[in-house]
Motif scaffolding. Structure first.
Motif, PDB file in Angstrom:
ATOM      1  N   LEU A 206      -5.297 -15.045  43.033  1.00 14.06           N
ATOM      2  CA  LEU A 206      -6.231 -14.748  44.124  1.00 14.06           C
ATOM      3  C   LEU A 206      -5.667 -15.148  45.488  1.00 14.06           C
ATOM      4  CD1 LEU A 206      -9.582 -15.926  42.451  1.00 14.06           C
ATOM      5  CD2 LEU A 206      -8.752 -13.580  42.718  1.00 14.06           C
ATOM      6  N   GLU A 207      -4.895 -16.243  45.515  1.00 12.05           N
ATOM      7  CA  GLU A 207      -4.295 -16.733  46.769  1.00 12.05           C
ATOM      8  C   GLU A 207      -2.803 -16.965  46.506  1.00 12.05           C
ATOM      9  OE1 GLU A 207      -5.817 -17.123  49.605  1.00 12.05           O
ATOM     10  OE2 GLU A 207      -7.967 -17.177  49.162  1.00 12.05           O
ATOM     11  N   HIS A 208      -2.083 -15.883  46.307  1.00 12.77           N
ATOM     12  CA  HIS A 208      -0.680 -15.950  45.864  1.00 12.77           C
ATOM     13  C   HIS A 208       0.171 -16.821  46.774  1.00 12.77           C
ATOM     14  CE1 HIS A 208       3.514 -14.518  45.648  1.00 12.77           C
ATOM     15  NE2 HIS A 208       3.276 -14.327  44.356  1.00 12.77           N
ATOM     16  N   ASP A 209       0.118 -16.581  48.076  1.00 14.45           N
ATOM     17  CA  ASP A 209       0.974 -17.306  49.025  1.00 14.45           C
ATOM     18  C   ASP A 209       0.643 -18.790  49.049  1.00 14.45           C
ATOM     19  OD1 ASP A 209       2.130 -14.904  49.591  1.00 14.45           O
ATOM     20  OD2 ASP A 209       1.042 -14.577  51.473  1.00 14.45           O
ATOM     21  N   ALA A 210      -0.649 -19.116  49.060  1.00 10.04           N
ATOM     22  CA  ALA A 210      -1.065 -20.520  49.100  1.00 10.04           C
ATOM     23  C   ALA A 210      -0.602 -21.251  47.839  1.00 10.04           C
ATOM     24  CB  ALA A 210      -2.586 -20.616  49.238  1.00 10.04           C
ATOM     25  N   TYR A 211      -0.752 -20.599  46.692  1.00  6.76           N
ATOM     26  CA  TYR A 211      -0.370 -21.219  45.419  1.00  6.76           C
ATOM     27  C   TYR A 211       1.119 -21.577  45.414  1.00  6.76           C
ATOM     28  CZ  TYR A 211       0.716 -21.628  40.430  1.00  6.76           C
ATOM     29  OH  TYR A 211       1.162 -22.063  39.217  1.00  6.76           O
ATOM     30  N   TYR A 212       1.961 -20.626  45.764  1.00  5.79           N
ATOM     31  CA  TYR A 212       3.404 -20.882  45.691  1.00  5.79           C
ATOM     32  C   TYR A 212       3.876 -21.822  46.798  1.00  5.79           C
ATOM     33  CZ  TYR A 212       4.148 -17.711  41.832  1.00  5.79           C
ATOM     34  OH  TYR A 212       4.126 -17.130  40.584  1.00  5.79           O
ATOM     35  N   HIS A 213       3.179 -21.800  47.922  1.00  8.80           N
ATOM     36  CA  HIS A 213       3.519 -22.751  48.988  1.00  8.80           C
ATOM     37  C   HIS A 213       3.310 -24.181  48.507  1.00  8.80           C
ATOM     38  CE1 HIS A 213       3.623 -24.722  52.898  1.00  8.80           C
ATOM     39  NE2 HIS A 213       2.410 -25.226  52.644  1.00  8.80           N
ATOM     40  N   ILE A 214       2.151 -24.449  47.904  1.00  9.93           N
ATOM     41  CA  ILE A 214       1.846 -25.803  47.425  1.00  9.93           C
ATOM     42  C   ILE A 214       2.741 -26.153  46.235  1.00  9.93           C
ATOM     43  CG2 ILE A 214       0.049 -27.260  46.411  1.00  9.93           C
ATOM     44  CD1 ILE A 214      -1.998 -25.583  47.992  1.00  9.93           C
ATOM     45  N   LYS A 215       2.952 -25.192  45.337  1.00  7.37           N
ATOM     46  CA  LYS A 215       3.776 -25.455  44.159  1.00  7.37           C
ATOM     47  C   LYS A 215       5.197 -25.849  44.551  1.00  7.37           C
ATOM     48  CE  LYS A 215       5.206 -23.469  39.735  1.00  7.37           C
ATOM     49  NZ  LYS A 215       5.166 -22.297  38.845  1.00  7.37           N
ATOM     50  N   GLU A 216       5.756 -25.141  45.523  1.00  3.46           N
ATOM     51  CA  GLU A 216       7.114 -25.462  45.983  1.00  3.46           C
ATOM     52  C   GLU A 216       7.163 -26.851  46.606  1.00  3.46           C
ATOM     53  OE1 GLU A 216       8.100 -22.260  48.566  1.00  3.46           O
ATOM     54  OE2 GLU A 216       8.275 -20.783  46.947  1.00  3.46           O
ATOM     55  N   LYS A 217       6.112 -27.183  47.363  1.00  7.35           N
ATOM     56  CA  LYS A 217       6.056 -28.512  47.975  1.00  7.35           C
ATOM     57  C   LYS A 217       6.007 -29.595  46.898  1.00  7.35           C
ATOM     58  CE  LYS A 217       5.550 -27.743  52.543  1.00  7.35           C
ATOM     59  NZ  LYS A 217       6.323 -28.414  53.614  1.00  7.35           N
ATOM     60  N   LEU A 218       5.208 -29.356  45.853  1.00  5.50           N
ATOM     61  CA  LEU A 218       5.088 -30.346  44.783  1.00  5.50           C
ATOM     62  C   LEU A 218       6.370 -30.444  43.968  1.00  5.50           C
ATOM     63  CD1 LEU A 218       1.455 -29.635  43.496  1.00  5.50           C
ATOM     64  CD2 LEU A 218       2.224 -31.593  44.844  1.00  5.50           C
ATOM     65  N   ASN A 219       6.970 -29.298  43.653  1.00  4.01           N
ATOM     66  CA  ASN A 219       8.210 -29.303  42.857  1.00  4.01           C
ATOM     67  C   ASN A 219       9.337 -30.019  43.589  1.00  4.01           C
ATOM     68  OD1 ASN A 219       7.047 -27.953  40.744  1.00  4.01           O
ATOM     69  ND2 ASN A 219       7.738 -25.925  41.402  1.00  4.01           N
ATOM     70  N   ALA A 220       9.366 -29.838  44.894  1.00  8.77           N
ATOM     71  CA  ALA A 220      10.442 -30.436  45.690  1.00  8.77           C
ATOM     72  C   ALA A 220      10.374 -31.961  45.674  1.00  8.77           C
ATOM     73  CB  ALA A 220      10.376 -29.919  47.123  1.00  8.77           C
ATOM     74  N   THR A 221       9.189 -32.481  45.399  1.00 13.20           N
ATOM     75  CA  THR A 221       9.012 -33.937  45.488  1.00 13.20           C
ATOM     76  C   THR A 221       8.515 -34.556  44.183  1.00 13.20           C
ATOM     77  OG1 THR A 221       6.755 -33.596  46.304  1.00 13.20           O
ATOM     78  CG2 THR A 221       8.505 -33.785  47.953  1.00 13.20           C
ATOM     79  N   LYS A 222       8.558 -33.802  43.059  1.00 12.01           N
ATOM     80  CA  LYS A 222       7.951 -34.307  41.818  1.00 12.01           C
ATOM     81  C   LYS A 222       8.574 -35.620  41.359  1.00 12.01           C
ATOM     82  CE  LYS A 222       6.621 -33.083  37.125  1.00 12.01           C
ATOM     83  NZ  LYS A 222       6.873 -34.437  36.632  1.00 12.01           N
ATOM     84  N   GLN A 223       9.878 -35.659  41.279  1.00 14.06           N
ATOM     85  CA  GLN A 223      10.531 -36.866  40.788  1.00 14.06           C
ATOM     86  C   GLN A 223      10.247 -38.038  41.715  1.00 14.06           C
ATOM     87  OE1 GLN A 223      14.695 -36.349  40.038  1.00 14.06           O
ATOM     88  NE2 GLN A 223      15.027 -38.443  39.337  1.00 14.06           N
ATOM     89  N   ALA A 224      10.350 -37.771  43.012  1.00 15.65           N
ATOM     90  CA  ALA A 224      10.081 -38.834  43.982  1.00 15.65           C
ATOM     91  C   ALA A 224       8.613 -39.248  43.941  1.00 15.65           C
ATOM     92  CB  ALA A 224      10.450 -38.352  45.382  1.00 15.65           C
ATOM     93  N   ARG A 225       7.730 -38.267  43.690  1.00 14.97           N
ATOM     94  CA  ARG A 225       6.289 -38.551  43.666  1.00 14.97           C
ATOM     95  C   ARG A 225       5.923 -39.430  42.476  1.00 14.97           C
ATOM     96  NH1 ARG A 225       4.984 -33.798  43.715  1.00 14.97           N
ATOM     97  NH2 ARG A 225       4.340 -33.464  41.561  1.00 14.97           N
ATOM     98  N   ASP A 226       6.479 -39.105  41.306  1.00 22.32           N
ATOM     99  CA  ASP A 226       6.206 -39.922  40.122  1.00 22.32           C
ATOM    100  C   ASP A 226       6.736 -41.338  40.308  1.00 22.32           C
ATOM    101  OD1 ASP A 226       5.032 -37.752  38.956  1.00 22.32           O
ATOM    102  OD2 ASP A 226       6.788 -37.184  37.748  1.00 22.32           O
TER     103      ASP A 226
END
Length: 749
Positions: A206-226
């Protein structure tokens, strides 16, 4: 060969692989005989070319196997539920039926398949699926809660595979349904992982651009975030342990959907979401030490990390109205990142997750019925406890003994009380529809207005302009709302009928050159044995009383009265004269002429329903009704305005225009309905407006025109406009209204 009907070779291979995997997971509750029968049936379907693909291009049998795998892992469904999932496409495709399923696998399996088919039939009525009513209808229609669990698992299976679907319209519709129907249901049932997955996947489409924008932000920092969450939690654990507290800590990152909702609500970028990181400290404390230990943990956390005072939420000292208790604080952790910390006890966490303050409710997911909440909470508790869900075979809710959900022809869903009839539904739609109702078409079949409705019925009301409400309808209607509307319609009908009968009598008397007199009518009513005038007129309208007989008796009584009054002078009280002939009263502020030996105020204007030749109107400033103390005021145009003696304008009229004041009084008995306004003040209690309107609806001589209520700080005040015939009935109404619990004051304005 039609690719939409036949399995591909890959589908065959995938079928065997999925069956093998499923058999490994279900060997403890699905016997080898069950699996052998099932495998044979599914292979027969594929070999006979009956394995249809759905609107998304997915093979229905393969999809059912994937759904079964999700149901095992996430919902705890056992034998009957899983067999029903796998057999459902075979029944839909016509390879087998519920009777054979019952014979081969048992009644429980057949019942769940029937429930799945019934629920699917709801979609054929093109309902407004986004409504809360549809969600409740879905629950009531399913009967067996396992049907809902299967539908949620099936929607997760579908959403995982939508990436390969080229039907964009179907994809969007499926994503919308996942968002506003299946995710809230999963949330209510405590299926949090499925709920989050449904929300995230629906956002993806439903919100393709928003979803991938947030997903990329989270993926970029997953290891550091954990690593950051671990870094944040470790010192807190050490300090809590030093203080001797018994606890455990949960750490998590918000879901993509939740982050997007925060970004929209706060109108900020990804980096501006305060509580992207969150931890929950759950303390195992004795009841008497709960608050002490929660505040102790709060003190430890805020000593270590700088708190944001604007983000403190103290639902510990003053719990939410729904019972939710917790401390929420947002602190500035290492690297200047904001982290939300929730502090609560095991008891508080249990209430928040299972009780009245379940997470889905305090986050704003609307709950329509406390009975529904309790039912779902009980099922969720059984699931979390790992209970065998086969006990749901006989698990039914009493909630739906209280209400039903039916469709309009356009697919809108209306909620009614259980036992409601076609007539109830007609008045639920609109009063005019109800008054003209002659019957209905229920699911395409013609029925009368007495027909009782059931959940899932599609109802089309049949009307006629010749139809009128009848008193026996009060016995047909089951809901208080419909009965109240019927009473009001009957009142209005009676008023119209009385007016027509009265006009007919006046016309016939005029043709015989006899004047209509309300006083004689009153005498005639009593002579004929009627208690109320409206009963007399209604009898004439219905034909039980002959109008010609009434006319003859009226003329006899009229002639007798005239003979008695013949010697009277032309100043007799009963004589009707023009307003211009009235002698005005002396100005009360001037000195009376004592030498005259008489006063000019002896003449009195007599207000009678049969009055002829006098041009008078009732003043709007005080709205006098029959029985009020009144006076007349001669206007510039020569007519007379009738005011109450306690009218707000009376002192000024007497002071400035005393020479234009005329004494007046009522004569006969009030028959007209007068509009009056009552001011009501009281406590803002639940149901008080309903209690007020109920009192009015019970009196057929009082008609409510409008009610306007405002509430503030626990009190309500408002105006009630009714049509009423005289002051005695008004006084009775005021007394009855004052007896309503919570009503403090009732005044006429």
């Amino acid at each position: 060969m039609d690719e939409n009907r036949i399995f591909s070779d890959i589908g065959h291979t995938e079928l065997d692989a999925l069956l093998d995997t499923l058999q490994g997971k279900t060997h403890d509750f699905i016997t080898s005989d069950d699996m052998s029968l099932l495998r044979t049936l599914l292979h027969n379907v594929t070999e006979e070319g009956q394995g249809q693909r759905d609107v998304f291009g997915m093979n229905t049998v393969v999809r059912s196997l994937r759904t079964a795998a999700i149901a095992i892992e996430e919902t705890g469904l056992k034998r009957d539920g899983l067999l029903a999932i796998l057999l459902h496409p075979c029944v839909v495709n016509g390879r087998t039926d519920t009777e054979e399923a019952s014979r081969l696998f048992g009644d429980g399996v057949a019942r769940i398949i029937t429930g799945l088919i019934k629920v699917q039939s709801l979609y054929d009525k093109t309902p407004a699926i986004g409504s809360e009513n549809f969600r409740n209808l879905l629950l009531s229609f399913a009967e067996d809660m396992r049907v809902i669990l299967i539908m949620i698992a099936d929607r997760v299976s579908l959403m995982r595979e939508l990436k390969d679907c080229h039907n964009l319209q179907a994809v969007r519709k499926a994503a919308e349904e996942a968002s506003y129907l299946y995710a809230p249901l999963a949330h209510k049932l405590g299926l949090y992982r499925l709920k989050s997955e449904l929300e995230d996947l629906s956002l993806k489409y439903l919100e393709h651009d928003a979803y991938y924008h947030i997903k990329e932000k989270l993926n970029a920092t997953k290891q550091a975030r954990d690593a950051y969450i671990r870094q944040f939690i470790i010192p807190i654990k050490e300090n809590l342990e030093k203080q001797g507290l018994s606890f455990h800590i949960k750490g998590r990152t918000k879901s993509i959907h939740s982050i997007w909702q925060k970004m929209k609500k706060q109108k900020c970028p990804f980096e501006g979401v305060y509580d992207l990181f969150a931890i929950r400290i759950i303390i195992d404390a004795k009841p008497e030490r709960e608050k002490i230990e929660c505040w102790q943990a709060y003190s430890i956390v805020t000593d270590m990390y700088q708190p944001n005072p604007k983000r403190l939420r103290d639902w510990l000292s003053v719990p939410k109205s729904n019972g939710y208790e917790s401390l929420h604080i947002t602190v500035l952790g290492p690297e200047k990142k904001w982290v939300e910390v929730q502090i609560r006890t095991e008891r508080m966490d249990d209430i928040a997750e299972h009780g009245l303050a379940a997470h889905w409710r305090y986050k704003g997911v609307k709950a329509s019925d406390s009975g529904l909440d309790e039912w779902l909470a009980a099922i969720r508790a059984a699931m979390e406890a790992g209970d065998d869900l086969e006990v749901m075979d006989n698990f039914r809710t009493s909630l739906y003994e209280k209400e039903i959900y039916v469709f309009t022809p356009k697919g809108d869903i209306q909620k009614l009380a259980a036992g409601a009839t076609v007539l109830d539904f007609a008045f639920h739609i609109h009063s005019k529809v109800g008054c003209q109702c002659t019957g209905a078409k229920v699911n395409g079949k013609v029925v009368n207005m007495r027909q009782e409705l059931h959940s899932g019925d599609q109802v089309q009301i049949v009307t006629s302009t010749q139809q009128k409400p009848k008193r026996e309808w009060l016995q047909i209607a089951r809901t208080s709302r419909a009965r109240a509307k019927i009473r009001l319609a009957l009142k209005e009908t009676i008023v119209k009928e009385i007016a027509m009968v009265k006009e007919m009598i006046e016309r016939r008397l005029k043709n015989r050159k006899v004047e209509f007199d309300e006083g004689i009518i009153q005498q005639l009513v009593k002579k004929l044995g009627y208690k109320e005038v409206w009963e007399f007129y209604k009898s004439i309208d219905e034909g039980t009383l002959d109008v010609q007989e009434v006319i003859e008796k009226y003329i006899v009584m009229h002639n007798q009265r005239n003979a008695t009054l013949a010697p009277a002078t032309n100043t007799a009280e009963g004589e009707h004269r023009s307003a211009a002939e009235f002698v005005l009263r002396d100005d009360p502020h001037t000195t009376p002429n004592t030498t005259s030996g008489s006063h000019r105020s002896d003449d009195v204007l007599v207000i009678d329903q049969a009055q002829k030749g006098i041009d008078y109107t009732l003043a709007n400033c005080c709205r006098p009704i029959y029985g009020d103390d009144i006076f007349g005021f001669v206007t510039v145009a020569g007519g007379i305005k009738i005011h109450r003696t306690d009218c707000p304008n009376a002192p000024e009229l007497h002071k400035r225009f005393g020479y234009r004041i005329v004494d007046a009084r009522w004569s006969g008995k009030g028959q007209n309905l007068y509009s009056i306004t009552l001011r009501i003040v009281g406590n803002d209690d639940i149901g008080i407006v309903s209690n007020i309107t109920s009192i009015i609806s019970k009196d057929e001589r009082i008609m409510m025109r409008s009610i306007n209520i405002d509430a503030h700080d626990g009190l309500f005040s408002g105006n009630l406009v009714v049509n009423i015939d005289d002051t005695s009935r008004l006084e009775q109404l005021i007394k009855r209204l004052k007896t309503v619990k919570g009503v403090k004051q009732v005044t006429r304005i």
